[in-house]
Enzyme design. Structure first.
Site, mmCIF file in Angstrom:
data_model
loop_
_atom_site.group_PDB
_atom_site.id
_atom_site.type_symbol
_atom_site.label_atom_id
_atom_site.label_comp_id
_atom_site.label_asym_id
_atom_site.label_seq_id
_atom_site.Cartn_x
_atom_site.Cartn_y
_atom_site.Cartn_z
ATOM 1 N N ASP A 240 0.863 -1.171 0.000
ATOM 2 C CA ASP A 240 0.000 0.000 0.000
ATOM 3 C C ASP A 240 0.902 1.224 0.000
ATOM 4 O OD1 ASP A 240 0.682 -0.005 2.824
ATOM 5 O OD2 ASP A 240 -0.794 -1.619 2.952
ATOM 6 N N LYS B 187 -4.807 1.181 -3.034
ATOM 7 C CA LYS B 187 -5.514 2.124 -3.904
ATOM 8 C C LYS B 187 -6.973 2.255 -3.508
ATOM 9 C CE LYS B 187 -3.426 1.995 -8.391
ATOM 10 N NZ LYS B 187 -3.310 0.965 -9.399
ATOM 11 N N MET C 224 -1.844 6.982 14.038
ATOM 12 C CA MET C 224 -3.143 7.338 13.439
ATOM 13 C C MET C 224 -3.849 8.374 14.303
ATOM 14 S SD MET C 224 -4.292 3.457 12.415
ATOM 15 C CE MET C 224 -3.594 2.716 13.894
HETATM 16 N N1 SAH Z 1 2.788 -0.789 10.945
HETATM 17 C C1 SAH Z 1 3.101 0.616 11.024
HETATM 18 C C2 SAH Z 1 1.936 1.421 11.578
HETATM 19 C C3 SAH Z 1 0.701 1.394 10.692
HETATM 20 S S1 SAH Z 1 -0.623 2.391 11.276
HETATM 21 C C4 SAH Z 1 4.391 0.806 11.846
HETATM 22 O O1 SAH Z 1 4.845 -0.131 12.513
HETATM 23 O O2 SAH Z 1 4.956 1.884 11.781
HETATM 24 C C5 SAH Z 1 -0.402 3.883 10.345
HETATM 25 C C6 SAH Z 1 0.221 4.961 11.201
HETATM 26 O O3 SAH Z 1 1.600 4.715 11.370
HETATM 27 C C7 SAH Z 1 0.169 6.355 10.644
HETATM 28 O O4 SAH Z 1 -1.097 6.956 10.819
HETATM 29 C C8 SAH Z 1 1.226 7.028 11.485
HETATM 30 O O5 SAH Z 1 0.737 7.288 12.771
HETATM 31 C C9 SAH Z 1 2.269 5.922 11.601
HETATM 32 N N2 SAH Z 1 3.372 6.044 10.631
HETATM 33 C C10 SAH Z 1 3.761 5.133 9.739
HETATM 34 N N3 SAH Z 1 4.863 5.537 9.083
HETATM 35 C C11 SAH Z 1 5.177 6.751 9.582
HETATM 36 C C12 SAH Z 1 6.246 7.669 9.345
HETATM 37 N N4 SAH Z 1 7.194 7.437 8.429
HETATM 38 N N5 SAH Z 1 6.269 8.808 10.069
HETATM 39 C C13 SAH Z 1 5.329 9.066 10.989
HETATM 40 N N6 SAH Z 1 4.313 8.227 11.267
HETATM 41 C C14 SAH Z 1 4.239 7.080 10.579
#
Ligand code: SAH
Length: 271
Positions: A39, A60, A175
């Site tokens: 994604d 998407k 999130m």
């Molecule tokens: N599995 C992911 C989290 C997925 S939930 C992990 O372990 O990072 C989606 C959330 O992850 C986003 O809304 C945000 O809060 C966070 N997130 C993911 N990548 C990010 C990044 N590069 N910088 C800041 N927040 C991020």
């Protein structure tokens, strides 16, 4: 002709977005996989380097709708049954708010062999590159990772903000851009000091990373002023205040461009 033996599905975390933070194993699997289902969350730098003929974007939104999780699950099984080696690539770590657990259960239920490839989660890495340690001997002996996607006022909220306010633990909210006003208020009502430092890290390790800081009381205004948008993590706790002392020598910050790139803004659900 007999059916080919089932291929393996690799549930791979991409890390927070900087390709240099992919694990060696993730890099190797991305090179060797027959197909990569991804994604948007792995970020443009990682996605753009995947060969176009071996990748499928399952994040998407057709007519505003994202691909339902059930369709992704079915596609994983379908490809594996064709004998393919399949990488399911998620942002951060697949098992941290990444629905990797659900995918693993579905694959197991359908008799598809799978391997979990852990990764660097944004929950730790985004604060880290902003100079914020999620634990610190002087400031926080525990850390909680929570979703900000729920309405904190709803009775059945799975996140107990009152309990979190009482622990003195660092709180890292994923999130949590949209509902920032709701849960910062919930924490203040639960008795947390309104002067508690808070940091927002948007697109940590991506080009265009932004960091904005304030307090439990001011952070909503700070968010609006800096136009902080998903994906971003919120760090609440004394550790967020340690950043200032290290900033001058923090070389990661050289990557901050502060130019909000509309094309990479995201919605807030787990991808
Ligand atoms: N599995 C992911 C989290 C997925 S939930 C992990 O372990 O990072 C989606 C959330 O992850 C986003 O809304 C945000 O809060 C966070 N997130 C993911 N990548 C990010 C990044 N590069 N910088 C800041 N927040 C991020």
């Amino acid at each position: 002709m007999s059916a080919p033996e089932s291929g393996t599905v690799y549930l791979v975390g991409s890390g927070p977005g900087d390709p240099d933070l992919l694990t060696v194993k993730a890099t190797r699997l991305l090179e060797s996989a027959d197909v990569v289902l991804h994604d948007k969350l792995p970020g443009p730098e990682i996605i753009d380097q995947l060969p176009e003929d071996r990748r499928e974007d399952v994040g998407k939104r057709a007519g505003g709708e994202r691909t339902p999780q059930s369709a992704i699950n079915e596609r994983l099984v379908e490809l594996a049954r064709e004998g393919k080696s399949v990488v399911r690539l998620k942002g951060g770590d697949s098992f941290v708010f990444g629905r990797g657990g659900e995918e693993a259960e579905y694959l197991a239920d359908h008799g598809v062999p799978f391997e979990v490839v852990p990764a660097v989660t944004s929950a730790i890495a985004a604060p880290a590159v902003a100079g914020i340690p999620v634990t610190h001997r002087d400031h926080a002996s525990s850390v909680s990772f929570v979703t900000g996607h729920e309405d904190p006022t709803k009775d059945e909220s799975a996140v107990d903000w009152d309990a979190l306010a009482a622990t003195g633990s660092t709180i890292v909210v994923l999130m949590g851009v949209g509902r920032l006003p709701d849960y910062t208020q919930a924490l203040r009502e639960a008795g947390m000091n309104p002067e508690t430092p808070v940091a927002l890290i948007e697109r940590g390790t991506w080009p265009g990373q932004q960091v904005a800081t304030g307090t439990l009381e001011s952070i909503v205004d700070v968010r609006d002023e800096h136009d902080i948008s998903p994906p971003a993590v919120t760090v609440i706790g004394e550790v967020a205040g340690t950043r200032e002392g290290v900033l001058e020598f923090l070389v990661n910050e050289a990557n901050d461009t502060n130019d909000a790139n509309e094309a990479t803004k995201q919605t807030e659900e787990e991808d």
